[in-house]
Design an enzyme around this catalytic site. Sequence first.
Site, PDB file in Angstrom:
ATOM      1  N   LYS A 117       0.828  -1.205   0.000  1.00 23.61           N
ATOM      2  CA  LYS A 117       0.000   0.000   0.000  1.00 23.61           C
ATOM      3  C   LYS A 117       0.866   1.260   0.000  1.00 23.61           C
ATOM      4  O   LYS A 117       0.475   2.290  -0.573  1.00 23.61           O
ATOM      5  CB  LYS A 117      -0.946  -0.022   1.201  1.00 23.61           C
ATOM      6  CG  LYS A 117      -1.983  -1.147   1.123  1.00 23.61           C
ATOM      7  CD  LYS A 117      -2.875  -1.176   2.346  1.00 23.61           C
ATOM      8  CE  LYS A 117      -3.946  -2.261   2.232  1.00 23.61           C
ATOM      9  NZ  LYS A 117      -3.385  -3.632   2.213  1.00 23.61           N
ATOM     10  N   CYS A 233      -8.665  -6.874   7.130  1.00 18.79           N
ATOM     11  CA  CYS A 233      -8.967  -8.023   6.263  1.00 18.79           C
ATOM     12  C   CYS A 233      -9.701  -9.064   7.097  1.00 18.79           C
ATOM     13  O   CYS A 233      -9.363 -10.252   7.095  1.00 18.79           O
ATOM     14  CB  CYS A 233      -7.702  -8.591   5.622  1.00 18.79           C
ATOM     15  SG  CYS A 233      -6.407  -9.082   6.780  1.00 18.79           S
TER      16      CYS A 233
END
Length: 558
Positions: A117, A233
């Site tokens: 990211k 997640c």
Amino acid sequence: MAVQLPHMFTERMKRLLGEQFESFMQSYEQSPHAGLRVNTLKISMEQFKEIAPFDLRPIPWCETGFYVPHGVKPGLHPYYHAGLYYIQEPSAMAPVEQLQVQPGDRVLDLCAAPGGKSTQIAAKLQGKGVLVTNDIHAERTKALAKNIELYGVRNAVVLNESPERIAEAFPHYFNKVLIDAPCSGEGMFRKDEDMVKSWEHHSVEKCVLMQRDILETAAQLLAPGGTIVYSTCTFAPEENEAMIAAFLKQNRDFTVVNIADTAGFAPGRPDWVREMLPAQAEETEEVLEQTRGTARLWPHLLEGEGHYVAVLKHMEAAQSDSDAKLSKNVIDESSLLNESSEDRSFLRSASYPLTKADRKKERLLRVESREGSDRHTRSGNPSGKAGRKAKEAGGRKSERGQARATDSGTIDPLAVYSQFVKENLDMPLHGETVCYGDRVYQSAVGASRLEGLKVVRPGWFVGTIKNGRFVPSHPLACALRTSEARRSVNLSSADGEAVRYLKGETLNIEQERIMLHGETLLKGYVLVCIDGYAAGWGKWLDGVLKNEYPAGWRWTSR
């Protein structure tokens, strides 16, 4: 079933999903989807589509992301080693897209390792602004730093710190903060069976405690009017909607920004908080419904793994008096660089990881580096004044350590570095030049901000002073364009030459293949490119290219 799911997990999901439970369970019979994201710091989307070695299918929620066909191994292509793309799970690309990073932003990636990211953020910054990327686990920062370097990021600082320590150094500094929070990992069960095994050890309850502290600290790091993107997640509402509702209740100057309908994205489920956590739902009822504007990514509704994303916007008008005072601490680093070195305090204490030899001769210099044409004197050397010496580190020094310290004291690191830039590069160097021991960095952050922090990389690592000479680093090469190097050579990915270079072999290169820019001698450092994109250094002499590709980075596959 390919994945053996924990019984407690399946029972909870059956209760929550109702009619969707069967299709959810069927998704675990399917293979996880693979993806890659184009690194637009090094190649444009149009260029990549022209040379892409695989059949690619766009990922709906990421304009630079593509699905990779099953069986294809993009890590076994020279383009991966040239940093043209990052291999990334498709759903994991969603949080940064929601952060809406723009060139010039000051961005913090708070829980960053291994760096996917962060490289996505860096590509959106396009070298403008600041990226501070952090992970609290020292071992994980090795992969983080390597990915930042491989993908040619020039304006990043890599930290190994707690959020609280960063908040002390950067109060209300960042206008964008990403929290890819540590979580129970339920969304990764299909992709990584180890997550199933560790699920009971990394319980939801333990994760909630960490997430709450991280979110609260992130609010202290955010500039007025800024944005936090929180992602996990996992499917657990305790870590998702309930976490966001509790944060909103404690921080009334934040609101949820509704995530637009995107293919496969489902809305948040405040009703699950009411069902599973009635006491907390009652406490947060006035803000709980806002969490419907967050997003859930489900493996049975889209081609990706399970994720949760929330966008939190600070309402600047509701800024408290204390926050207003703190916001004055936000410093424009570019204006800092325009001040004279005498007007700035020097970095006297730092803890960048060094070799033992470096620690024995610890010596810190800061050098003012001007941007653009003002940077160079008439002779072409970067201008600027050397900073004061930092205090020597404690500890006994060996003779060798003392000798090296004495030798380094007889040379001007700036002059050596400047001479290399003059003879080998054709580019402006933005930010501050920071010398720590014999290592040279270009930093986008005022060095005084890093004082006392555990810093893995204070900036773009450009090279090392050795025996009175400047030795360029591999990260310097990775971030260069062909036009920025005075000498370059191009290797083709279509034959074995590029792979031989990546394996560390010496190559026979005819003189005619060395491309020169300006009045430059043939002998010296050559930027080695693969199909026109920088991959590393070589040194050319009399038809032989000596390989400078670092051993730890080399191609090891057949």
